[in-house]
Design an enzyme around this catalytic site. Structure first.
Site, mmCIF file in Angstrom:
data_model
loop_
_atom_site.group_PDB
_atom_site.id
_atom_site.type_symbol
_atom_site.label_atom_id
_atom_site.label_comp_id
_atom_site.label_asym_id
_atom_site.label_seq_id
_atom_site.Cartn_x
_atom_site.Cartn_y
_atom_site.Cartn_z
ATOM 1 N N ALA A 1 -0.008 21.836 -10.784
ATOM 2 C CA ALA A 1 1.358 22.624 -11.646
ATOM 3 C C ALA A 1 2.408 22.260 -10.728
ATOM 4 O O ALA A 1 3.353 23.206 -10.709
ATOM 5 C CB ALA A 1 0.805 24.054 -11.532
ATOM 6 N N ASN B 1 5.715 19.153 -10.153
ATOM 7 C CA ASN B 1 6.767 18.812 -10.917
ATOM 8 C C ASN B 1 6.685 18.219 -12.183
ATOM 9 O O ASN B 1 7.096 18.521 -13.418
ATOM 10 C CB ASN B 1 7.727 17.668 -10.179
ATOM 11 N N GLY C 1 3.456 18.571 -13.617
ATOM 12 C CA GLY C 1 2.639 19.480 -14.581
ATOM 13 C C GLY C 1 3.549 20.499 -15.078
ATOM 14 O O GLY C 1 3.248 20.747 -16.343
ATOM 15 N N ARG D 1 5.269 10.056 -3.410
ATOM 16 C CA ARG D 1 5.455 9.702 -2.155
ATOM 17 C C ARG D 1 7.008 9.897 -1.585
ATOM 18 O O ARG D 1 7.624 10.677 -2.429
ATOM 19 C CB ARG D 1 5.720 8.073 -2.242
ATOM 20 N N ARG E 1 3.336 3.322 -2.874
ATOM 21 C CA ARG E 1 2.506 4.379 -3.799
ATOM 22 C C ARG E 1 0.971 4.209 -2.994
ATOM 23 O O ARG E 1 0.540 5.112 -2.945
ATOM 24 C CB ARG E 1 2.184 3.934 -5.290
ATOM 25 N N ASN F 1 -4.701 11.311 -1.319
ATOM 26 C CA ASN F 1 -4.930 11.667 -2.835
ATOM 27 C C ASN F 1 -6.278 11.311 -3.208
ATOM 28 O O ASN F 1 -6.840 11.883 -4.198
ATOM 29 C CB ASN F 1 -3.963 10.815 -3.763
ATOM 30 N N ARG G 1 11.291 2.484 -18.739
ATOM 31 C CA ARG G 1 12.634 2.043 -17.941
ATOM 32 C C ARG G 1 13.072 0.561 -18.245
ATOM 33 O O ARG G 1 14.136 0.349 -18.267
ATOM 34 C CB ARG G 1 11.868 1.936 -16.256
ATOM 35 N N HIS H 1 0.425 -0.525 -11.553
ATOM 36 C CA HIS H 1 1.778 0.206 -11.248
ATOM 37 C C HIS H 1 2.186 0.085 -10.039
ATOM 38 O O HIS H 1 2.057 1.005 -9.016
ATOM 39 C CB HIS H 1 1.349 1.915 -11.639
HETATM 40 N N1 NAI Z 1 1.660 7.225 -12.781
HETATM 41 C C1 NAI Z 1 2.812 7.223 -12.749
HETATM 42 O O1 NAI Z 1 3.676 6.598 -13.401
HETATM 43 C C2 NAI Z 1 3.415 8.427 -11.941
HETATM 44 C C3 NAI Z 1 2.578 9.053 -10.967
HETATM 45 N N2 NAI Z 1 3.342 10.190 -10.235
HETATM 46 C C4 NAI Z 1 2.365 10.733 -9.251
HETATM 47 O O2 NAI Z 1 2.008 12.038 -9.861
HETATM 48 C C5 NAI Z 1 1.676 12.837 -8.743
HETATM 49 C C6 NAI Z 1 2.267 14.219 -9.003
HETATM 50 O O3 NAI Z 1 3.659 14.118 -8.777
HETATM 51 P P1 NAI Z 1 4.513 15.513 -8.877
HETATM 52 O O4 NAI Z 1 3.897 16.419 -10.058
HETATM 53 O O5 NAI Z 1 5.953 15.173 -8.543
HETATM 54 O O6 NAI Z 1 3.933 16.326 -7.367
HETATM 55 P P2 NAI Z 1 4.194 17.716 -7.055
HETATM 56 O O7 NAI Z 1 3.886 17.799 -5.457
HETATM 57 O O8 NAI Z 1 5.220 18.402 -7.506
HETATM 58 O O9 NAI Z 1 2.557 18.532 -7.684
HETATM 59 C C7 NAI Z 1 1.498 17.971 -7.347
HETATM 60 C C8 NAI Z 1 0.603 19.345 -7.585
HETATM 61 O O10 NAI Z 1 -0.788 18.966 -7.432
HETATM 62 C C9 NAI Z 1 -1.306 19.852 -6.700
HETATM 63 N N3 NAI Z 1 -2.507 19.763 -6.135
HETATM 64 C C10 NAI Z 1 -2.764 19.077 -5.097
HETATM 65 N N4 NAI Z 1 -4.396 19.330 -4.926
HETATM 66 C C11 NAI Z 1 -4.834 19.452 -5.979
HETATM 67 C C12 NAI Z 1 -6.169 19.736 -6.297
HETATM 68 N N5 NAI Z 1 -7.367 19.507 -5.849
HETATM 69 N N6 NAI Z 1 -6.391 20.423 -7.623
HETATM 70 C C13 NAI Z 1 -5.422 20.776 -8.262
HETATM 71 N N7 NAI Z 1 -3.767 20.538 -7.846
HETATM 72 C C14 NAI Z 1 -3.691 19.780 -6.739
HETATM 73 C C15 NAI Z 1 -0.320 20.379 -5.718
HETATM 74 O O11 NAI Z 1 -0.543 21.901 -5.117
HETATM 75 C C16 NAI Z 1 1.086 20.409 -6.546
HETATM 76 O O12 NAI Z 1 1.230 21.555 -7.188
HETATM 77 C C17 NAI Z 1 1.781 12.287 -7.252
HETATM 78 O O13 NAI Z 1 0.614 11.518 -6.991
HETATM 79 C C18 NAI Z 1 2.929 11.081 -7.973
HETATM 80 O O14 NAI Z 1 2.793 9.951 -6.939
HETATM 81 C C19 NAI Z 1 4.512 10.329 -10.269
HETATM 82 C C20 NAI Z 1 5.451 9.831 -11.231
HETATM 83 C C21 NAI Z 1 4.796 8.919 -12.089
HETATM 84 O O1 OAA Z 2 7.442 5.871 -7.790
HETATM 85 C C1 OAA Z 2 6.782 6.577 -7.696
HETATM 86 O O2 OAA Z 2 6.305 7.057 -6.357
HETATM 87 C C2 OAA Z 2 6.107 7.675 -8.711
HETATM 88 C C3 OAA Z 2 5.894 6.508 -9.762
HETATM 89 O O3 OAA Z 2 4.858 6.105 -9.778
HETATM 90 C C4 OAA Z 2 6.929 6.111 -10.726
HETATM 91 O O4 OAA Z 2 7.928 6.952 -10.957
HETATM 92 O O5 OAA Z 2 6.826 5.178 -11.324
#
Ligand code: NAI
Ligand code: OAA
Length: 315
Positions: free
Chosen positions: A12, A14, A16, A86, A92, A99, A155, A179
């Site tokens: 939940a 950023n 979420g 990160r 990543r 994670n 992007r 990615h």
């Molecule tokens: N695939 C992609 O293109 C992208 C991936 N990401 C990744 O997405 C992930 C989340 O990013 P944000 O939302 O910005 O992070 P955030 O830190 O704002 O939210 C992550 C949430 O996960 C929760 N969490 C941790 N362990 C948990 C569990 N066992 N069960 C349920 N919730 C749990 C945390 O308490 C936190 O509220 C990061 O790993 C980030 O690197 C971010 C941007 C793009």
């Molecule tokens: O760069 C990061 O760590 C988050 C992500 O995967 C993206 O924004 O593409």
């Protein structure tokens, strides 16, 4: 009892929160915003804020905050952002040690409570986390995808539109592969409303755009101190919507490869059709020799981090 679709958002934070806001506005279903027990009240507060927003905007979705997996039971779609993002200076792949156990605990919850869901993984390092989610849940490959390609392509398209000085609506492009910084923007399939991008943009400008796309996530991390969330959430919602509304969209997505493009037992971004049955088709498009070589390099990186995951025993 509601007959609306149910969407469980695991994490939940950023992304979420933005996922919940978008799913609610589009009335895709009722939403459960799930987080760990220590953040249960935070998730409940965010859910309440978003429900109050419904009376201003006018949507009927119910939004619940929870740290109890039972509240996610029977979800049609599960979108996973659990884990840490990160910080500047990190890759990543540096997130894997933190994670991986998080994804394993989420996989146990999905397996027990949402075994029929279409699951979209966002947590990084993306290709390795979605591999582990599928392995640990045993879900069929049609129902487990990773979100990266839609974001990376967005992007790429933005930078192309700005350079060519055309509407973003007319740029079509796809980024395949893992990615990471060696992802593969597919120039041979990049057009501005059917006109090859190479006709409108000089080669050295295209090279600069490709380089910026590859480090597009890191650029934002450096600026904000944490990673992007608006575009990542929109990208995952496009995938969820394709499934929920049986849109049969062609979207680059990380899927389990079983020989496609010459890769086996690996998740990596390729073009797929997403519809009501999940991943309905994996498309093997023609790539140039250069693009094939770039895909091989990207696959090698993905294999490296996937091997780390495979070699890490459960705690
Ligand atoms: N695939 C992609 O293109 C992208 C991936 N990401 C990744 O997405 C992930 C989340 O990013 P944000 O939302 O910005 O992070 P955030 O830190 O704002 O939210 C992550 C949430 O996960 C929760 N969490 C941790 N362990 C948990 C569990 N066992 N069960 C349920 N919730 C749990 C945390 O308490 C936190 O509220 C990061 O790993 C980030 O690197 C971010 C941007 C793009
Ligand atoms: O760069 C990061 O760590 C988050 C992500 O995967 C993206 O924004 O593409």
């Amino acid at each position: 009892m509601s007959t609306r679709k149910k969407i469980a958002l695991i994490g939940a934070g950023n992304i979420g929160g933005e996922l919940a806001a978008l799913c609610a506005r589009k009335e895709l279903g009722d939403i459960v915003l799930f987080d760990i027990p220590a953040k249960a009240d935070f998730a409940k507060g965010k859910a309440l804020d978003l429900e109050q927003n419904s009376s201003v905007i006018g949507y009927d979705a119910k939004i619940t905050g929870s740290s109890d997996w039972k509240d996610c039971a029977g979800a049609d779609v599960v979108i996973i952002t659990a884990g840490i993002p990160r910080k500047p200076g990190q890759s990543r792949d540096d997130l894997v040690a933190t994670n991986l156990p998080i994804i394993r605990s989420v996989a146990a919850g999905v397996k027990e409570h949402c075994p029929d869901a279409f699951v979209i993984v966002i947590s990084n390092p993306l290709d390795a986390m979605v591999y582990e989610l599928k392995r640990a849940t045993g879900l069929p490959r049609e129902r487990v995808v990773g979100m990266a390609g839609v974001l990376d392509s967005a992007r790429f398209q933005l930078f192309l539109a700005r350079e060519a000085n055309v509407s973003i609506k007319d740029v079509r492009a796809m980024v395949l592969g893992g990615h990471g910084d060696d992802m593969v923007p597919v120039l041979s399939a990049t057009t501005i409303n059917g006109v090859a991008a190479t006709e409108l943009i000089a080669r050295e400008k295209l090279d600069a755009i490709i380089a910026r796309t590859r480090t597009g996530g890191g650029e934002i991390v450096k600026l904000m101190g944490t990673s992007a969330y608006y575009a990542p959430a929109s990208a995952a919602v496009a995938m969820a919507e394709a499934f929920l509304l049986d849109q049969k969209r062609l979207l680059p997505s990380a899927v389990y490869l079983d020989g496609e493009y010459g890769y086996k037992d690996l998740f990596m971004g390729v073009p797929v059709i997403i519809g009501g049955r999940g991943v309905e088709k994996i498309l093997e498009i023609k790539l140039t020799d250069d693009e094939k070589a770039m895909l091989a390099k990207s696959a090698k990186s993905v294999q490296g981090i996937t091997d780390v995951v495979k070699a890490t025993p459960a705690a």
